[in-house]
Design a protein around this motif. Structure first.
Motif, PDB file in Angstrom:
ATOM      1  N   THR A 193       0.823  -1.214   0.000  1.00  0.00           N
ATOM      2  CA  THR A 193       0.000   0.000   0.000  1.00  0.00           C
ATOM      3  C   THR A 193       0.855   1.260   0.000  1.00  0.00           C
ATOM      4  N   THR A 194       1.861   1.290   0.861  1.00  0.00           N
ATOM      5  CA  THR A 194       2.720   2.470   0.980  1.00  0.00           C
ATOM      6  C   THR A 194       3.533   2.704  -0.287  1.00  0.00           C
ATOM      7  N   LEU A 195       4.107   1.627  -0.813  1.00  0.00           N
ATOM      8  CA  LEU A 195       4.960   1.756  -1.989  1.00  0.00           C
ATOM      9  C   LEU A 195       4.166   2.146  -3.230  1.00  0.00           C
ATOM     10  N   SER A 196       2.929   1.675  -3.329  1.00  0.00           N
ATOM     11  CA  SER A 196       2.122   2.027  -4.496  1.00  0.00           C
ATOM     12  C   SER A 196       1.836   3.523  -4.527  1.00  0.00           C
ATOM     13  N   ILE A 197       1.648   4.122  -3.340  1.00  0.00           N
ATOM     14  CA  ILE A 197       1.425   5.572  -3.265  1.00  0.00           C
ATOM     15  C   ILE A 197       2.709   6.317  -3.642  1.00  0.00           C
ATOM     16  N   ALA A 198       3.838   5.883  -3.075  1.00  0.00           N
ATOM     17  CA  ALA A 198       5.118   6.544  -3.350  1.00  0.00           C
ATOM     18  C   ALA A 198       5.506   6.411  -4.820  1.00  0.00           C
ATOM     19  N   ALA A 199       5.253   5.219  -5.390  1.00  0.00           N
ATOM     20  CA  ALA A 199       5.666   4.960  -6.773  1.00  0.00           C
ATOM     21  C   ALA A 199       4.836   5.737  -7.784  1.00  0.00           C
ATOM     22  N   SER A 200       3.655   6.207  -7.393  1.00  0.00           N
ATOM     23  CA  SER A 200       2.777   6.921  -8.330  1.00  0.00           C
ATOM     24  C   SER A 200       3.256   8.347  -8.612  1.00  0.00           C
ATOM     25  N   ILE A 201       4.188   8.859  -7.812  1.00  0.00           N
ATOM     26  CA  ILE A 201       4.639  10.246  -7.982  1.00  0.00           C
ATOM     27  C   ILE A 201       5.366  10.432  -9.314  1.00  0.00           C
ATOM     28  N   LEU A 202       6.280   9.519  -9.643  1.00  0.00           N
ATOM     29  CA  LEU A 202       7.065   9.669 -10.865  1.00  0.00           C
ATOM     30  C   LEU A 202       6.224   9.578 -12.140  1.00  0.00           C
ATOM     31  N   PRO A 203       5.329   8.581 -12.284  1.00  0.00           N
ATOM     32  CA  PRO A 203       4.514   8.567 -13.503  1.00  0.00           C
ATOM     33  C   PRO A 203       3.628   9.797 -13.650  1.00  0.00           C
ATOM     34  N   ILE A 204       3.181  10.375 -12.543  1.00  0.00           N
ATOM     35  CA  ILE A 204       2.384  11.606 -12.617  1.00  0.00           C
ATOM     36  C   ILE A 204       3.237  12.739 -13.199  1.00  0.00           C
TER      37      ILE A 204
END
Length: 304
Positions: A193-204
């Motif tokens: 859950t935590t990593l999915s939120i953090a990982a979404s920053i770069l594609p945005i």
């Protein structure tokens, strides 16, 4: 010659990235299924998705190096931001799916994993991902390649995922030593859950930057300011009656169209017009590099 070296380095970086992705994806999916870790499985799926996108990026690097032809008469530069948008969307969807999966697992009481093998995977994946990230970052800077830069950001996301997974599994060992083993089942889904939120920053960030190019939004940067300045100075020096210009950045190519109103036809001969075109090119070449430049002269305002 410089362009050829750039294309060669770009392709080499993407080929190495593709080989690394195949290794990490196979490792992640295999280990994830074996040890029963959704966090590792997410890491492997992210790498598997990156494998397909790296292949597309490699093909795109080949396409954008081709000259214009009868089918694509403005060249292939527009494929680069388009592929990056698709890439960013797929990564963002993967992060969203992982977030939902992690929350559902937490609500159902978590699950246990095979700890020893999980730590081995996390170490191998973290070292591999960071190594390729630093290699691609160096290549992207040396040849100024947006394709390699976006691909390196995927490796950074994957490296952060792997490093966080490693930290999480180390926490499981610490919890066991401290007598809090009952919380171990929640470590894996919390990581997901935590990593999915953090990982979404770069594609945005990738989407925000490349969507502007796909939509032909004028670049708001020093290049735009320089173009405005050069045309304004030439207009004052050579007494243009009026002018308009349109500017866009598409992948690694700038498109610049300049329309100049000249009512005195005797003054503006073909030779004089070509002289203005050459001055514009000389003043902007260093900043714009690969540019599709069109400079038109007209005696009627409606053509501006």
């Amino acid at each position: 010659m410089a362009t050829c070296r750039k294309i060669s380095k770009e392709r080499m970086a993407l080929k190495i990235s593709l080989a690394g992705t195949i290794f990490v994806a196979s490792l992640g999916i295999g280990y994830g299924l074996y040890v029963g870790s959704n966090a590792i499985l997410l890491d492997g799926m992210f790498s598997f998705l990156s494998m397909g996108m790296t292949g597309l990026s490699l093909y795109t690097a080949y396409l954008v190096s081709k000259p214009d032809d009868e089918q694509f008469q403005f060249g292939y530069a527009h494929f680069e931001p388009l592929i990056n948008v698709v890439n960013g969307l797929l990564i963002l969807i993967t992060c969203l799916f992982a977030f939902v999966t992690g929350v559902q697992t937490i609500m159902h009481g978590g699950h246990d994993i095979v700890l020893g093998d999980a730590i081995i995977y996390a170490v191998l994946s973290t070292v591999s991902c960071f190594s390729i990230y630093f290699f691609e970052t160096h290549i992207a800077r040396s040849v100024d390649s947006e394709l390699v830069r976006v691909d390196s950001q995927e490796w950074l996301v994957d490296a952060i995922l792997s490093a966080a997974i490693l930290v999480g599994f180390i926490l499981v060992v610490i919890f066991d030593a401290m007598g809090y083993s009952k919380w171990n089942a929640y470590v894996d889904p919390i990581l997901v859950t935590t990593l999915s939120i953090a990982a979404s920053i770069l594609p945005i960030k990738v989407l925000r930057r490349n969507l502007k190019e796909v939509l032909l939004v004028a670049p708001q940067d020093s290049a735009q300011e320089h173009v405005d300045q050069v045309i304004a100075e030439l207009s004052e020096k050579y007494d243009f009656d009026d002018y308009t210009h349109h500017f866009a950045k598409i992948g690694r190519q700038y498109d610049l169209e300049i329309n100049i109103l000249v009512k005195d036809e005797n003054k503006w001969t073909t030779k004089q017009q070509d002289r203005i075109r050459q001055i514009i090119w000389d003043r902007l070449e260093d900043d714009l590099g690969e540019t599709w430049l069109s400079v038109s002269f007209t005696g009627q305002e409606r053509w501006l």
